[in-house]
Design an enzyme around this catalytic site. Structure first.
Site, mmCIF file in Angstrom:
data_model
loop_
_atom_site.group_PDB
_atom_site.id
_atom_site.type_symbol
_atom_site.label_atom_id
_atom_site.label_comp_id
_atom_site.label_asym_id
_atom_site.label_seq_id
_atom_site.Cartn_x
_atom_site.Cartn_y
_atom_site.Cartn_z
ATOM 1 N N LYS A 180 13.414 18.333 7.741
ATOM 2 C CA LYS A 180 13.329 17.640 6.456
ATOM 3 C C LYS A 180 11.887 17.615 5.975
ATOM 4 O O LYS A 180 11.040 16.941 6.550
ATOM 5 C CB LYS A 180 13.833 16.198 6.556
ATOM 6 C CG LYS A 180 14.050 15.604 5.164
ATOM 7 C CD LYS A 180 14.028 14.098 5.133
ATOM 8 C CE LYS A 180 12.627 13.527 5.112
ATOM 9 N NZ LYS A 180 11.848 13.851 3.886
ATOM 10 N N GLY A 232 3.868 11.974 10.674
ATOM 11 C CA GLY A 232 3.770 11.119 9.497
ATOM 12 C C GLY A 232 3.014 9.853 9.829
ATOM 13 O O GLY A 232 2.176 9.841 10.735
ATOM 14 N N SER A 233 3.322 8.790 9.114
ATOM 15 C CA SER A 233 2.550 7.562 9.255
ATOM 16 C C SER A 233 2.909 6.819 10.540
ATOM 17 O O SER A 233 4.017 6.933 11.058
ATOM 18 C CB SER A 233 2.803 6.670 8.047
ATOM 19 O OG SER A 233 4.174 6.347 7.982
ATOM 20 N N THR A 234 1.980 6.029 11.020
ATOM 21 C CA THR A 234 2.210 5.212 12.211
ATOM 22 C C THR A 234 3.336 4.213 11.961
ATOM 23 O O THR A 234 4.137 3.940 12.859
ATOM 24 C CB THR A 234 0.892 4.522 12.608
ATOM 25 O OG1 THR A 234 -0.029 5.547 13.018
ATOM 26 C CG2 THR A 234 1.070 3.547 13.746
ATOM 27 N N GLU A 235 3.434 3.702 10.728
ATOM 28 C CA GLU A 235 4.469 2.723 10.403
ATOM 29 C C GLU A 235 5.859 3.343 10.569
ATOM 30 O O GLU A 235 6.743 2.770 11.212
ATOM 31 C CB GLU A 235 4.294 2.207 8.969
ATOM 32 C CG GLU A 235 3.084 1.311 8.761
ATOM 33 C CD GLU A 235 1.736 1.996 9.067
ATOM 34 O OE1 GLU A 235 1.586 3.205 8.744
ATOM 35 O OE2 GLU A 235 0.854 1.347 9.649
ATOM 36 N N GLY A 237 6.584 6.073 12.198
ATOM 37 C CA GLY A 237 6.716 6.453 13.607
ATOM 38 C C GLY A 237 7.238 5.305 14.457
ATOM 39 O O GLY A 237 8.068 5.492 15.349
ATOM 40 N N GLU A 254 3.540 12.441 15.945
ATOM 41 C CA GLU A 254 2.161 12.763 15.550
ATOM 42 C C GLU A 254 1.843 11.863 14.374
ATOM 43 O O GLU A 254 2.388 12.050 13.281
ATOM 44 C CB GLU A 254 2.055 14.226 15.115
ATOM 45 C CG GLU A 254 2.458 15.231 16.180
ATOM 46 C CD GLU A 254 1.330 15.572 17.144
ATOM 47 O OE1 GLU A 254 0.263 14.942 17.071
ATOM 48 O OE2 GLU A 254 1.543 16.459 17.979
ATOM 49 N N CYS A 288 -4.631 14.025 8.943
ATOM 50 C CA CYS A 288 -4.432 13.020 9.987
ATOM 51 C C CYS A 288 -5.670 12.867 10.859
ATOM 52 O O CYS A 288 -5.989 11.782 11.299
ATOM 53 C CB CYS A 288 -3.219 13.369 10.828
ATOM 54 S SG CYS A 288 -3.293 15.042 11.482
ATOM 55 N N GLU A 385 -6.539 3.546 8.058
ATOM 56 C CA GLU A 385 -6.503 4.927 7.581
ATOM 57 C C GLU A 385 -6.376 4.904 6.053
ATOM 58 O O GLU A 385 -5.444 4.314 5.509
ATOM 59 C CB GLU A 385 -5.312 5.647 8.201
ATOM 60 C CG GLU A 385 -5.259 7.107 7.825
ATOM 61 C CD GLU A 385 -4.051 7.820 8.427
ATOM 62 O OE1 GLU A 385 -2.933 7.292 8.337
ATOM 63 O OE2 GLU A 385 -4.236 8.917 8.979
HETATM 64 P P1 NAD Z 1 5.351 9.059 5.980
HETATM 65 O O1 NAD Z 1 5.497 8.473 7.333
HETATM 66 O O2 NAD Z 1 5.491 8.189 4.804
HETATM 67 O O3 NAD Z 1 6.395 10.245 5.774
HETATM 68 C C1 NAD Z 1 6.490 11.311 6.682
HETATM 69 C C2 NAD Z 1 7.896 11.871 6.631
HETATM 70 O O4 NAD Z 1 8.806 10.902 7.123
HETATM 71 C C3 NAD Z 1 8.386 12.228 5.221
HETATM 72 O O5 NAD Z 1 9.158 13.406 5.304
HETATM 73 C C4 NAD Z 1 9.258 11.038 4.867
HETATM 74 O O6 NAD Z 1 10.270 11.335 3.936
HETATM 75 C C5 NAD Z 1 9.863 10.685 6.202
HETATM 76 N N1 NAD Z 1 10.297 9.304 6.348
HETATM 77 C C6 NAD Z 1 9.880 8.192 5.671
HETATM 78 N N2 NAD Z 1 10.531 7.103 6.117
HETATM 79 C C7 NAD Z 1 11.374 7.511 7.089
HETATM 80 C C8 NAD Z 1 12.303 6.841 7.945
HETATM 81 N N3 NAD Z 1 12.483 5.523 7.894
HETATM 82 N N4 NAD Z 1 12.979 7.573 8.854
HETATM 83 C C9 NAD Z 1 12.788 8.902 8.948
HETATM 84 N N5 NAD Z 1 11.946 9.591 8.166
HETATM 85 C C10 NAD Z 1 11.239 8.903 7.252
HETATM 86 O O7 NAD Z 1 3.948 9.771 6.023
HETATM 87 P P2 NAD Z 1 3.248 10.616 4.855
HETATM 88 O O8 NAD Z 1 2.681 9.649 3.879
HETATM 89 O O9 NAD Z 1 4.150 11.697 4.377
HETATM 90 O O10 NAD Z 1 2.097 11.348 5.659
HETATM 91 C C11 NAD Z 1 0.875 10.777 5.882
HETATM 92 C C12 NAD Z 1 0.764 10.302 7.311
HETATM 93 O O11 NAD Z 1 1.034 11.372 8.210
HETATM 94 C C13 NAD Z 1 -0.619 9.831 7.639
HETATM 95 O O12 NAD Z 1 -0.566 8.619 8.337
HETATM 96 C C14 NAD Z 1 -1.162 10.933 8.545
HETATM 97 O O13 NAD Z 1 -2.162 10.514 9.392
HETATM 98 C C15 NAD Z 1 0.048 11.405 9.233
HETATM 99 N N6 NAD Z 1 -0.119 12.762 9.737
HETATM 100 C C16 NAD Z 1 -0.256 12.959 11.092
HETATM 101 C C17 NAD Z 1 -0.447 14.231 11.613
HETATM 102 C C18 NAD Z 1 -0.612 14.437 13.094
HETATM 103 O O14 NAD Z 1 -0.461 15.561 13.557
HETATM 104 N N7 NAD Z 1 -0.904 13.420 13.871
HETATM 105 C C19 NAD Z 1 -0.483 15.334 10.753
HETATM 106 C C20 NAD Z 1 -0.352 15.110 9.392
HETATM 107 C C21 NAD Z 1 -0.148 13.813 8.903
#
Ligand code: NAD
Length: 486
Positions: A180, A232-235, A237, A254, A288, A385
């Protein structure tokens, strides 16, 4: 300067789909009529690029079932058979590199120089590298089996690169996937679906289901998924970890970061300035592992910030398709609101804001390169962040203090250490709790090297041997029954 990148081929492709996309499931596009849709926009202009399907129960269920049906046949191809497909994907990414780079820049707002010279070449490199792993897998991982069906959820900052980080090792190991993409940036994943078809990948091996967090949640909750790989975000995750607890699903996360960029008195200051530009202004700071905390040793702090400000005055913010642009658009208005909010709270806490004189474009979603000086260790600017082009500046006196400051956040993704004294740098590096520590460099990535976090930056590694292991399970070697002696 040079003419802006030609977006014609990307528009032709979007028009060939009538700017409306279904999901890519079992090797086919799902019907686009009737279902819920959302729009994906170009953040540099506000133009609507395409209408994208919002995946619900049926789409996620169909995709997981297709992946399940395809998995035994995919695994049975063996490593050498799968390697041929991964090589084909790598070659086709190279063949279509231009359109992939333009689509990424249109959808995300990142400068074309980055999508063309960094993102897309790294994507191809990732597929080539994992073709190699597929060839060697029976020798390198004897008595291991694929996990089965992998649910993969990626963010919007490196849409196609994060797809490659997820899909290449999963396929090399013999798994099938449902991926996704992020709702802001689905276009390159959809173009990649066509590359899978062109490469002759068996139907159901790669499925792309678009949608927002609700679609991601359906994938996380699906009982037939064997592993969730999330970036994605820590929240989010944290939510996914709670939801998968006790489910038997394997999980890798990640997440975010607040990575330190440490400049010692004896550093090559001009090189370090270029390092800072790369660390925090690459991809508008939406990285990230962005070096978002600049820690400078007191003796050079004034001289270094002066050099840095002079360099910041030369950074060009503007049209992402312009090959001279250094800093493109922020991905979405909500992201810009988030940056403004944290910067506002930081200034209220006493941070001093500095921005170069040149104005940003008056239309589109832009934010200038920004310093927050006089930042204290527990303040928002030092701890949260920001995920934008904003650098928090602090000073330190001793190497011990630098290490303590570096480790003083809830994250631990990356760090960068600058010194001409290699013994000092090599002494400091291992004391920093971060998944990657770069010396006199920054943002060095390679498909062969495991990337991942400590603490609230997540767990699991992507890339190299460690990354392969995330997509395999050890299996007991069946042994002949022992004769029982009376
Ligand atoms: P996000 O967590 O808002 O979204 C990431 C993905 O998760 C999107 O596809 C979103 O649709 C999906 N998502 C949202 N809520 C969900 C849920 N409840 N259940 C399942 N999936 C859900 O993050 P973002 O704003 O897209 O990305 C930015 C974040 O990603 C930053 O915190 C960044 O540090 C992190 N990031 C980490 C790495 C790494 O390798 N550590 C790499 C890139 C980005």
């Amino acid at each position: 300067g040079p003419a802006p990148e030609d977006r014609g081929p990307a528009d032709t492709w979007l028009e060939s789909h009538k700017r409306t996309f279904g999901h890519f499931i079992d090797g086919k596009w799902s019907a686009v009529k009737g279902g819920a849709h959302f729009e994906t926009c170009n953040p540099a202009t506000g133009e609507v690029l395409a209408s994208i399907a919002q995946g619900g129960d049926k789409a996620v269920g169909d995709a997981v079932r297709a992946a399940r049906r395809a998995q035994p046949g995919w695994a049975a191809l063996g490593g050498a058979g799968r390697a041929r497909h991964l090589y084909a994907l790598a070659r086709l990414v190279q063949k279509h590199a231009r359109i992939l780079a333009v689509l990424e820049t249109l959808d995300n707002g990142k400068p074309i120089r980055e999508s063309r010279d960094i993102d897309v070449p790294l994507v191809a490199r990732h597929f080539y590298h994992h073709a190699g792993w597929a060839q060697l897998i029976e020798d390198e991982f004897p008595a291991h089996r694929p996990l089965g069906v992998i649910g993969q959820i990626v963010p919007w900052n490196f849409p196609l690169l994060m797809l490659a980080w997820k899909i290449a090792p999963a396929l090399a190991a013999g798994n099938t996937v449902v991926l996704k993409p992020a709702e802001y940036t689905p276009l390159t994943a959809l173009r990649f679906a066509e590359i899978c078809a062109e490469a002759g990948l068996p139907a159901g091996v790669v499925n792309i289901v678009t949608g927002d967090g609700r679609t991601g949640a359906l994938l996380v909750e699906n009982e037939a998924v064997d592993k969730i790989a999330f970036t994605g975000s820590t929240e989010v995750g944290r939510i996914i970890r709670q939801k998968t607890a006790g489910s038997g699903k394997k999980l890798s996360l990640e997440l975010g970061g607040k990575s330190p960029f440490i400049v010692f008195d004896d550093a090559d200051l001009d090189s370090a300035v270029e390092g800072v530009v790369d660390a925090i202004w690459f991809n508008q700071g939406q990285v990230c592992c962005a070096g978002s905390r600049l820690l400078i040793q007191e003796g050079v702090a004034a001289r270094f910030t002066e050099k840095l400000k002079a360099r910041m005055e030369t950074l060009r913010v503007g049209d992402p398709l312009d090959k001279c642009t250094d800093i493109g658009a922020i991905v979405d208005a909500r992201q810009l609101d988030g940056i403004n909010e944290i910067v506002g709270r930081s200034v209220a806490q006493g941070a001093r804001l500095w921005q170069p004189a040149a104005p940003c474009p008056s239309t589109g979603i832009f934010y200038p390169p920004t310093l927050l000086e006089d930042v204290t260790t527990s303040s928002i600017a030092a701890q949260e962040e920001i995920f934008g082009p904003v650098l928090a500046v602090m000073t330190f006196r001793t190497p011990e203090e630098a290490v303590a400051l570096a480790n003083n956040t809830r994250y631990g993704l990356a760090a960068s250490v600058w010194s001409e004294n290699i013994n000092l740098a090599l002494g400091v590096a291992p004391a920093i709790k971060a998944g990657s520590v770069w010396i006199n460099s920054t943002n060095m990535f390679d498909a062969a090297v495991g990337f991942g976090g400590y603490r609230q930056s997540g767990f699991g590694r992507e890339g190299g041997r460690e990354g392969m292991a995330e997509y395999l399970r050890p299996e007991p070697i069946p042994s002949a029954p022992k004769a029982v002696r009376a």
